[in-house]
Design an enzyme around this catalytic site. Sequence first.
Site, PDB file in Angstrom:
ATOM      1  N   ARG A  77      22.156  43.654  61.041  1.00  0.00           N
ATOM      2  CA  ARG A  77      21.493  42.778  60.790  1.00  0.00           C
ATOM      3  C   ARG A  77      20.619  42.654  61.575  1.00  0.00           C
ATOM      4  O   ARG A  77      20.179  42.385  62.551  1.00  0.00           O
ATOM      5  CB  ARG A  77      21.374  41.322  60.024  1.00  0.00           C
ATOM      6  CG  ARG A  77      22.008  41.221  58.586  1.00  0.00           C
ATOM      7  CD  ARG A  77      23.085  39.815  58.728  1.00  0.00           C
ATOM      8  NE  ARG A  77      23.941  39.876  57.889  1.00  0.00           N
ATOM      9  CZ  ARG A  77      25.207  39.796  58.083  1.00  0.00           C
ATOM     10  NH1 ARG A  77      25.887  40.092  59.148  1.00  0.00           N
ATOM     11  NH2 ARG A  77      26.237  39.837  56.320  1.00  0.00           N
ATOM     12  N   LYS A 120      25.367  35.325  59.714  1.00  0.00           N
ATOM     13  CA  LYS A 120      24.377  35.128  58.829  1.00  0.00           C
ATOM     14  C   LYS A 120      25.583  33.769  58.447  1.00  0.00           C
ATOM     15  O   LYS A 120      26.038  32.749  57.546  1.00  0.00           O
ATOM     16  CB  LYS A 120      24.789  35.736  57.593  1.00  0.00           C
ATOM     17  CG  LYS A 120      23.911  35.420  56.332  1.00  0.00           C
ATOM     18  CD  LYS A 120      23.532  36.180  55.564  1.00  0.00           C
ATOM     19  CE  LYS A 120      23.039  36.406  54.142  1.00  0.00           C
ATOM     20  NZ  LYS A 120      22.558  37.035  53.659  1.00  0.00           N
ATOM     21  N   HIS A 166      15.582  46.410  56.852  1.00  0.00           N
ATOM     22  CA  HIS A 166      16.811  45.899  56.309  1.00  0.00           C
ATOM     23  C   HIS A 166      17.228  47.415  55.219  1.00  0.00           C
ATOM     24  O   HIS A 166      18.729  47.086  55.109  1.00  0.00           O
ATOM     25  CB  HIS A 166      16.675  44.596  55.521  1.00  0.00           C
ATOM     26  CG  HIS A 166      18.188  44.289  54.514  1.00  0.00           C
ATOM     27  ND1 HIS A 166      19.252  43.487  55.241  1.00  0.00           N
ATOM     28  CD2 HIS A 166      19.345  44.401  53.308  1.00  0.00           C
ATOM     29  CE1 HIS A 166      19.897  43.526  54.742  1.00  0.00           C
ATOM     30  NE2 HIS A 166      19.869  43.318  53.683  1.00  0.00           N
ATOM     31  N   ARG A 189      20.144  48.949  57.455  1.00  0.00           N
ATOM     32  CA  ARG A 189      21.252  48.913  57.308  1.00  0.00           C
ATOM     33  C   ARG A 189      22.203  48.991  55.538  1.00  0.00           C
ATOM     34  O   ARG A 189      23.420  49.687  55.696  1.00  0.00           O
ATOM     35  CB  ARG A 189      21.763  47.283  57.091  1.00  0.00           C
ATOM     36  CG  ARG A 189      22.625  46.877  56.642  1.00  0.00           C
ATOM     37  CD  ARG A 189      22.849  44.836  57.002  1.00  0.00           C
ATOM     38  NE  ARG A 189      24.046  44.302  56.531  1.00  0.00           N
ATOM     39  CZ  ARG A 189      24.975  43.843  57.095  1.00  0.00           C
ATOM     40  NH1 ARG A 189      25.219  44.224  58.420  1.00  0.00           N
ATOM     41  NH2 ARG A 189      25.562  43.277  56.631  1.00  0.00           N
ATOM     42  N   HIS A 233      30.985  40.758  56.247  1.00  0.00           N
ATOM     43  CA  HIS A 233      30.789  40.190  55.175  1.00  0.00           C
ATOM     44  C   HIS A 233      31.726  39.257  55.030  1.00  0.00           C
ATOM     45  O   HIS A 233      32.913  39.354  55.557  1.00  0.00           O
ATOM     46  CB  HIS A 233      31.085  41.769  53.746  1.00  0.00           C
ATOM     47  CG  HIS A 233      29.709  42.203  54.042  1.00  0.00           C
ATOM     48  ND1 HIS A 233      29.514  43.639  53.312  1.00  0.00           N
ATOM     49  CD2 HIS A 233      28.272  42.176  54.526  1.00  0.00           C
ATOM     50  CE1 HIS A 233      27.939  44.070  53.215  1.00  0.00           C
ATOM     51  NE2 HIS A 233      27.608  43.169  53.828  1.00  0.00           N
ATOM     52  N   TYR A 249      26.414  46.855  48.862  1.00  0.00           N
ATOM     53  CA  TYR A 249      25.125  48.036  49.682  1.00  0.00           C
ATOM     54  C   TYR A 249      25.021  49.155  49.050  1.00  0.00           C
ATOM     55  O   TYR A 249      24.235  50.139  48.958  1.00  0.00           O
ATOM     56  CB  TYR A 249      25.402  47.213  50.800  1.00  0.00           C
ATOM     57  CG  TYR A 249      24.837  46.379  51.631  1.00  0.00           C
ATOM     58  CD1 TYR A 249      23.957  46.585  52.639  1.00  0.00           C
ATOM     59  CD2 TYR A 249      24.992  45.163  51.546  1.00  0.00           C
ATOM     60  CE1 TYR A 249      23.570  45.377  53.056  1.00  0.00           C
ATOM     61  CE2 TYR A 249      24.881  44.626  51.706  1.00  0.00           C
ATOM     62  CZ  TYR A 249      23.951  44.390  52.766  1.00  0.00           C
ATOM     63  OH  TYR A 249      23.227  42.911  53.205  1.00  0.00           O
TER      64      TYR A 249
END
Length: 320
Positions: A152, A177, A252, A255, A286, A295
């Site tokens: 990220r 995150k 982003h 990613r 994650h 994703y």
Amino acid sequence: MKNSVKPADTMMSHAKTYLAQRRSLGFDLKISGSILMDFARFADSMTYRGPITEELALAWAHSTKSERAITWARRIETIRPFAKYLKQFSPDTIVPGRDLCGRAHRRLAPHIYTEQELNELLAAAASLLPAGSIRPLTYEALFGLIAATGLRISEAINLSISDVNHEDGTLIVLETKFHKSRLIPLHPTVTSVLERYADRRLRVIAEAPCNSFFVGLNGKKLPIRTVEGTFDRIRRQLAWTARGDHSLPRIHDLRHTFVCRRILQWHQEGVSVDNRIIALSTYLGHVKPSDTYWYLTAVPELMEVVNQKFARYAEGASHE
């Protein structure tokens, strides 16, 4: 002592009290808190006094410059918990319906970068001005690292010098995150680039004013807005056309591209993706594998490999 809401209290005062209580319980609320304060300022600017109404929520949701329904829906979603909190003390408060402005969550197809676009990005970053300064070196290494690891943007710019281990070829990403830290193995080519950057960084900036690995012209940590502004200038310079549901290619999307390219490579190598997906999910930080599958994008190259696999399966089944 039980809280109470007085009609004369401003929405700002309610919002500050609510956010203070939530943060005392360990909730970060950095982004949602900023959005909630915007709602409170909007209500107070209208000299509004009283409980939240559906009309007030709708007026604020539509006050943004965006004309996308999903943006309005996400704004409504943000103030729902606040409205539930206020309803404890002011029963007339209306909690806006979850679908008042439509669905707040749907997957917007990302822009999956081609090999040529990735090369263009790094070349443009390396050509940034002032020539010979730390700036082009920083952005070439930064964007290259994100593309190669799927980090990220916040994780990349928060790296400290001690987080990058050149000898082991690893990165330590701290407090991400979901407040999880993780160790990221790097490809030798990535380690080599970061090592060269670190060496040049020391020579260009003799005495490092801060401990951040990536620094700007002033020798200090890169603000995310500065990085996004630089990326925007490069994007306009390269005149990219978005392939996806977003109006423009984003940082982003690097990613997303990383995930697609990794899974495509596994398919091409005949590796069981189901067996590897947990490792990839951990690598990306994650919470669960389903977040990683989110994703995935059906790019032509990936669909071709999957179609070939299915054709072989169907052919084998027909001979049974």
